[in-house]
Write an enzyme that holds these catalytic residues in place. Structure first.
Site, mmCIF file in Angstrom:
data_model
loop_
_atom_site.group_PDB
_atom_site.id
_atom_site.type_symbol
_atom_site.label_atom_id
_atom_site.label_comp_id
_atom_site.label_asym_id
_atom_site.label_seq_id
_atom_site.Cartn_x
_atom_site.Cartn_y
_atom_site.Cartn_z
ATOM 1 N N ASN A 1 -1.645 15.687 -33.430
ATOM 2 C CA ASN A 1 -0.389 15.249 -34.045
ATOM 3 C C ASN A 1 -0.001 13.882 -33.495
ATOM 4 O O ASN A 1 -0.238 13.569 -32.324
ATOM 5 C CB ASN A 1 0.735 16.271 -33.865
ATOM 6 C CG ASN A 1 1.011 16.657 -32.435
ATOM 7 O OD1 ASN A 1 0.119 16.663 -31.587
ATOM 8 N ND2 ASN A 1 2.258 16.989 -32.140
ATOM 9 N N ILE A 2 0.579 13.080 -34.370
ATOM 10 C CA ILE A 2 0.978 11.715 -34.016
ATOM 11 C C ILE A 2 2.414 11.541 -34.470
ATOM 12 O O ILE A 2 2.684 11.470 -35.679
ATOM 13 C CB ILE A 2 0.049 10.674 -34.692
ATOM 14 C CG1 ILE A 2 -1.421 10.948 -34.326
ATOM 15 C CG2 ILE A 2 0.454 9.262 -34.280
ATOM 16 C CD1 ILE A 2 -2.431 10.153 -35.153
ATOM 17 N N CYS B 1 0.700 15.735 -38.729
ATOM 18 C CA CYS B 1 0.211 16.896 -37.986
ATOM 19 C C CYS B 1 -1.272 16.744 -37.649
ATOM 20 O O CYS B 1 -2.004 15.981 -38.290
ATOM 21 C CB CYS B 1 0.383 18.163 -38.826
ATOM 22 S SG CYS B 1 2.070 18.639 -39.138
ATOM 23 N N GLU C 1 -3.684 18.843 -38.194
ATOM 24 C CA GLU C 1 -4.579 19.282 -39.277
ATOM 25 C C GLU C 1 -4.809 18.162 -40.287
ATOM 26 O O GLU C 1 -5.927 17.915 -40.730
ATOM 27 C CB GLU C 1 -3.981 20.496 -40.006
ATOM 28 C CG GLU C 1 -3.780 21.720 -39.133
ATOM 29 C CD GLU C 1 -2.406 21.769 -38.485
ATOM 30 O OE1 GLU C 1 -1.887 20.712 -38.057
ATOM 31 O OE2 GLU C 1 -1.849 22.878 -38.400
HETATM 32 N N1 THU Z 1 2.613 20.048 -35.955
HETATM 33 C C1 THU Z 1 1.264 19.985 -36.170
HETATM 34 O O1 THU Z 1 0.575 19.115 -35.619
HETATM 35 N N2 THU Z 1 0.720 20.887 -37.010
HETATM 36 C C2 THU Z 1 1.425 21.815 -37.696
HETATM 37 O O2 THU Z 1 0.907 22.401 -38.627
HETATM 38 C C3 THU Z 1 2.789 22.123 -37.304
HETATM 39 C C4 THU Z 1 3.486 21.020 -36.584
HETATM 40 C C5 THU Z 1 3.232 19.071 -35.044
HETATM 41 C C6 THU Z 1 4.171 18.116 -35.725
HETATM 42 C C7 THU Z 1 5.086 17.717 -34.575
HETATM 43 O O3 THU Z 1 4.503 16.623 -33.910
HETATM 44 C C8 THU Z 1 5.069 18.921 -33.651
HETATM 45 O O4 THU Z 1 3.991 19.743 -34.064
HETATM 46 C C9 THU Z 1 6.344 19.740 -33.678
HETATM 47 O O5 THU Z 1 6.690 20.089 -34.967
#
Ligand code: THU
Length: 135
Positions: A42-43, A53, A55
């Protein structure tokens, strides 16, 4: 590539997470039908909404590299990088999966017991809106 190996790569990908706002570090590892692995994290962004995210990072890396056929994705995440439970894909990521993945695509969600649960795409996004509807 075993499911366990893919999950291990997802956990490693958490290390590159850029998550100064939420503190949630998330990693993903996507396996293509051509047996390549694309990882993602995630960035986050100071303006919040441009956050991407783990994914989608992995899927977009693969697509931008010319890959469109995917078998499975492993996902791991948790506050401050500690995996205490499942961190399942958000709705936006599921919609991105609907663009490229068929109903048999597998999602391996790492849990807090050093294990994972395997979900089928049709199970986590039933009745999806996908390219078939606009062809
Ligand atoms: N996040 C993900 O990377 N994948 C997901 O499917 C759910 C949420 C990240 C986004 C944000 O940086 C952190 O988790 C909190 O929501």
């Amino acid at each position: 590539m075993s499911n366990e190996e893919l999950c291990a790569l997802a956990k490693m990908a958490m290390e590159n997470a850029y998550a100064p706002y939420s503190g949630y570090r998330v990693g993903a590892a996507l396996l293509t039908k051509s047996e390549k692995v694309y990882t993602g994290c995630n960035i986050e962004n100071a303006s919040y909404s441009p956050t991407v995210c783990a994914e989608r990072t992995a899927i977009f890396k693969a697509v931008s590299d010319g890959e469109r056929d995917f078998l499975k994705i492993a996902v791991a995440g948790g506050k401050d990088g500690k995996i205490t439970g499942e961190f399942p894909p958000c709705g936006v990521c599921r919609q991105v999966m609907a663009e490229f993945c068929d109903e048999n695509f597998k999602i391996l969600v790492v849990n807090g017991n050093n294990a994972y649960t395997e979900y089928c795409f049709s199970e986590i996004l039933p009745f999806s809106f996908n390219p078939k509807h606009i062809k």
